[in-house]
Motif scaffolding. Structure first.
Motif, mmCIF file in Angstrom:
data_model
loop_
_atom_site.group_PDB
_atom_site.id
_atom_site.type_symbol
_atom_site.label_atom_id
_atom_site.label_comp_id
_atom_site.label_asym_id
_atom_site.label_seq_id
_atom_site.Cartn_x
_atom_site.Cartn_y
_atom_site.Cartn_z
ATOM 1 N N VAL A 138 -28.753 -2.474 -4.092
ATOM 2 C CA VAL A 138 -27.357 -2.037 -4.052
ATOM 3 C C VAL A 138 -26.488 -3.284 -4.159
ATOM 4 C CG1 VAL A 138 -25.586 -0.839 -2.728
ATOM 5 C CG2 VAL A 138 -27.949 -0.080 -2.587
ATOM 6 N N ASP A 139 -25.718 -3.388 -5.198
ATOM 7 C CA ASP A 139 -24.951 -4.609 -5.468
ATOM 8 C C ASP A 139 -23.672 -4.625 -4.619
ATOM 9 O OD1 ASP A 139 -24.211 -6.990 -6.537
ATOM 10 O OD2 ASP A 139 -23.402 -6.155 -8.393
ATOM 11 N N ILE A 140 -23.859 -4.771 -3.308
ATOM 12 C CA ILE A 140 -22.737 -4.758 -2.367
ATOM 13 C C ILE A 140 -22.845 -5.989 -1.478
ATOM 14 C CG2 ILE A 140 -21.757 -3.581 -0.346
ATOM 15 C CD1 ILE A 140 -21.118 -2.029 -2.755
ATOM 16 N N ASN A 141 -21.735 -6.687 -1.259
ATOM 17 C CA ASN A 141 -21.687 -7.786 -0.296
ATOM 18 C C ASN A 141 -21.576 -7.174 1.091
ATOM 19 O OD1 ASN A 141 -21.188 -9.963 1.338
ATOM 20 N ND2 ASN A 141 -19.476 -10.768 0.141
ATOM 21 N N THR A 142 -22.688 -7.028 1.776
ATOM 22 C CA THR A 142 -22.703 -6.293 3.041
ATOM 23 C C THR A 142 -21.902 -6.975 4.143
ATOM 24 O OG1 THR A 142 -24.773 -7.345 3.746
ATOM 25 C CG2 THR A 142 -24.941 -5.283 2.501
ATOM 26 N N GLN A 143 -21.683 -8.280 4.025
ATOM 27 C CA GLN A 143 -20.910 -8.983 5.045
ATOM 28 C C GLN A 143 -19.436 -8.578 5.038
ATOM 29 O OE1 GLN A 143 -21.617 -13.165 4.472
ATOM 30 N NE2 GLN A 143 -23.667 -13.082 5.376
ATOM 31 N N GLN A 144 -19.014 -7.866 4.011
ATOM 32 C CA GLN A 144 -17.635 -7.385 3.938
ATOM 33 C C GLN A 144 -17.495 -5.943 4.418
ATOM 34 O OE1 GLN A 144 -15.016 -9.299 3.224
ATOM 35 N NE2 GLN A 144 -16.442 -11.003 3.042
ATOM 36 N N LEU A 145 -18.582 -5.328 4.884
ATOM 37 C CA LEU A 145 -18.511 -3.928 5.310
ATOM 38 C C LEU A 145 -17.582 -3.742 6.505
ATOM 39 C CD1 LEU A 145 -22.247 -2.822 4.935
ATOM 40 C CD2 LEU A 145 -20.307 -2.165 3.487
ATOM 41 N N VAL A 146 -17.736 -4.559 7.533
ATOM 42 C CA VAL A 146 -16.887 -4.430 8.719
ATOM 43 C C VAL A 146 -15.426 -4.756 8.401
ATOM 44 C CG1 VAL A 146 -16.407 -5.380 11.011
ATOM 45 C CG2 VAL A 146 -18.731 -4.724 10.398
ATOM 46 N N PRO A 147 -15.120 -5.868 7.712
ATOM 47 C CA PRO A 147 -13.711 -6.114 7.356
ATOM 48 C C PRO A 147 -13.105 -4.999 6.513
ATOM 49 C CG PRO A 147 -15.003 -8.113 7.069
ATOM 50 C CD PRO A 147 -15.985 -7.014 7.354
ATOM 51 N N ALA A 148 -13.875 -4.460 5.563
ATOM 52 C CA ALA A 148 -13.360 -3.370 4.730
ATOM 53 C C ALA A 148 -13.099 -2.126 5.568
ATOM 54 C CB ALA A 148 -14.340 -3.048 3.599
ATOM 55 N N SER A 149 -14.018 -1.850 6.488
ATOM 56 C CA SER A 149 -13.865 -0.691 7.367
ATOM 57 C C SER A 149 -12.600 -0.805 8.208
ATOM 58 C CB SER A 149 -15.092 -0.569 8.271
ATOM 59 O OG SER A 149 -14.882 0.392 9.285
ATOM 60 N N LYS A 150 -12.364 -1.988 8.768
ATOM 61 C CA LYS A 150 -11.178 -2.192 9.595
ATOM 62 C C LYS A 150 -9.903 -2.081 8.772
ATOM 63 C CE LYS A 150 -13.316 -5.072 13.176
ATOM 64 N NZ LYS A 150 -13.306 -6.384 13.860
ATOM 65 N N LEU A 151 -9.942 -2.592 7.550
ATOM 66 C CA LEU A 151 -8.767 -2.513 6.681
ATOM 67 C C LEU A 151 -8.420 -1.066 6.363
ATOM 68 C CD1 LEU A 151 -6.640 -3.868 4.856
ATOM 69 C CD2 LEU A 151 -8.367 -3.931 3.050
ATOM 70 N N VAL A 152 -9.433 -0.275 6.010
ATOM 71 C CA VAL A 152 -9.204 1.140 5.691
ATOM 72 C C VAL A 152 -8.685 1.885 6.919
ATOM 73 C CG1 VAL A 152 -10.353 3.304 5.085
ATOM 74 C CG2 VAL A 152 -10.854 1.230 3.797
ATOM 75 N N SER A 153 -9.255 1.584 8.077
ATOM 76 C CA SER A 153 -8.801 2.233 9.310
ATOM 77 C C SER A 153 -7.349 1.916 9.591
ATOM 78 C CB SER A 153 -9.681 1.789 10.481
ATOM 79 O OG SER A 153 -9.201 2.320 11.702
ATOM 80 N N SER A 154 -6.962 0.648 9.388
ATOM 81 C CA SER A 154 -5.581 0.233 9.641
ATOM 82 C C SER A 154 -4.606 0.919 8.693
ATOM 83 C CB SER A 154 -5.471 -1.289 9.503
ATOM 84 O OG SER A 154 -4.138 -1.719 9.610
ATOM 85 N N ILE A 155 -4.990 1.024 7.421
ATOM 86 C CA ILE A 155 -4.091 1.600 6.416
ATOM 87 C C ILE A 155 -3.950 3.104 6.589
ATOM 88 C CG2 ILE A 155 -3.837 2.064 3.943
ATOM 89 C CD1 ILE A 155 -5.111 -0.665 3.426
ATOM 90 N N THR A 156 -5.065 3.766 6.875
ATOM 91 C CA THR A 156 -5.032 5.233 6.953
ATOM 92 C C THR A 156 -4.592 5.757 8.308
ATOM 93 O OG1 THR A 156 -7.356 5.343 7.634
ATOM 94 C CG2 THR A 156 -6.890 5.431 5.264
ATOM 95 N N GLY A 157 -4.731 4.926 9.348
ATOM 96 C CA GLY A 157 -4.389 5.393 10.690
ATOM 97 C C GLY A 157 -5.495 6.186 11.351
ATOM 98 N N PHE A 158 -6.682 6.218 10.742
ATOM 99 C CA PHE A 158 -7.824 6.917 11.330
ATOM 100 C C PHE A 158 -8.694 5.894 12.054
ATOM 101 C CE2 PHE A 158 -6.665 9.930 7.998
ATOM 102 C CZ PHE A 158 -6.729 11.124 8.693
ATOM 103 N N PRO A 159 -8.728 5.914 13.394
ATOM 104 C CA PRO A 159 -9.525 4.928 14.128
ATOM 105 C C PRO A 159 -11.023 5.123 13.915
ATOM 106 C CG PRO A 159 -8.676 6.609 15.629
ATOM 107 C CD PRO A 159 -8.030 6.849 14.292
#
Length: 394
Positions: A138-159
């Motif tokens: 899977v061509d994904i930089n897994t070290q960015q999973l947590v930062p991406a998750s936090k960013l999406v949570s912040s933008i959408t307002g879904f904790p």
């Protein structure tokens, strides 16, 4: 077929998705998929639109389709699973390992219609952690999973729920004594992946009110927080000392939030202070002091609750006419002294904006979030309607 024919006038990369495929008649699917591929579809997507499928069935369902569609090898097969029964990830993995799917449609934090979709971070780490079973990349930089998750949570307002796999705050927390002992002796005893591999930091320096400037600066560097000058660090350190007077322990998320608020002082509308009075049987009272384009405003109001009173106090001066669509609270850190993060969503004249505020005092965080949203509503640089790309209706 006609739709694919039109799409081919614009692109060679065409996906055909069979709505509610998991409850459709296989014989009909054979015919329509054959026709879609014959006309030029390069990806065939098989959705479990209402989350009805079971893992033991879904993978074999995909396999059966591929075996009965004569031109199946001319397209990439994809799955798109919903989580109504909590089986989106399991069905998606079954579609890959048993059905031969090589594309999975998923979303960060599993956000989606109703109960959501397959969570990207869970899928990626399942394939990577059990590569001995899947033997797929899977061509994904897994070290960015947590930062991406936090960013999406912040933008959408879904904790993010604390016990959420991979990206939840407790995903790598060990509370049991025997677990703690085991992890200290060998991490592999209770960890099937490392926290660092998905973007967490396993070892964190606990800072407090006795910490000095050097320790603070070092932690900022370790967290890779971008800074422009020593002055900016000094200003953040002053905010850190103020926060440390109210919290016994300072965590990484607290330090990050100190820099997330860097632009607040530059905003035309920003928080100064809050005074609250709340008593059982009495309507809460709030007084909010804030700056509005260089002028101090003092708003006072009562409300059905402390937060309502706070927002009414702001609106007693602002008179924005905005409608509140969402109010969300999320704890940035653990413990009773956790710093709270509030998201406020306002709409006015067809525009929808999110405001964010953080503070150990959740009411102060609420006031900051509301003022942040008002800033975005009045900011001339953001006058474009994010949904429709046009000026809002006056």
């Amino acid at each position: 077929v006609e739709a694919i024919r039109v799409a081919k006038e614009y692109t060679d990369d065409i996906e055909f998705s069979c709505e509610d495929a998991s409850r459709s008649e296989p014989e009909f699917l054979y015919r329509i998929i054959e026709a879609a591929i014959r006309e030029g579809a390069t990806t065939i997507n098989i959705p479990d639109t209402v989350g009805y499928a079971l893992p033991s069935q879904f993978g074999h369902f995909i396999k059966d389709l591929r075996e009965h569609v004569y031109n199946a090898d001319q397209a990439v097969w994809s799955v798109h699973c919903h989580n109504d029964l909590g089986l989106a990830l399991a069905n998606s993995l079954s579609g890959v390992i048993h059905g031969g799917a090589r594309q999975v449609e998923c979303s960060i934090n599993g956000l989606g219609e109703r109960a959501g979709n397959c969570a990207l971070e869970e899928l990626v780490m399942a394939v990577k952690t059990r590569n001995d079973y899947f033997n797929l990349g899977v061509d994904i930089n897994t070290q960015q999973l947590v930062p991406a998750s936090k960013l999406v949570s912040s933008i959408t307002g879904f904790p993010i729920q604390p016990n959420k796999a991979i990206v939840g705050a407790n995903a790598f927390a060990h509370a049991s004594g025997i677990h703690q002992d085991g992890v200290l002796k060998s991490k592999e005893t209770y960890e099937i992946m490392t926290p660092e591999s998905v973007g967490w930091k396993s070892n964190r320096m606990v800072l407090g009110k006795l910490s000095g400037r050097s320790a603070f600066r070092q932690r900022v560097r370790e967290l890779a927080i971008p800074t422009k000058s020593e002055t900016e660090i000094d200003e953040a350190f002053a905010r850190f000392k103020d926060l440390a007077d109210r919290k016994s322990e300072i965590f990484d998320e607290d330090i990050q939030s100190l820099f997330d608020t860097r632009n607040v002082v530059q905003q035309a509308i920003h928080f100064v202070s809050l005074k609250q009075s709340s008593e059982t049987g009495q309507r809460p009272q709030a007084e909010v002091v804030y700056m509005d384009h260089g002028e101090e405003r003092v708003g006072r109001a009562d409300g059905n609750g402390p937060v309502d009173a706070t927002f009414r106090a702001i609106e007693s001066c602002a008179k924005s006419g905005a409608e509140l669509l969402l109010f969300s609270i999320n704890a940035l850190t653990s413990g009773a002294e956790s710093q709270g993060e509030v998201t406020v969503r306002l709409t006015l004249g067809g525009r929808v904006v999110n405001g964010n505020g953080s503070d150990p005092d959740i009411l102060a965080a609420s006031a900051k979030a509301y003022l942040d949203a008002l800033n975005k509503l009045t900011n001339q640089a953001e006058r474009t309607n994010p949904q429709f790309g046009q000026e809002p209706t006056p």
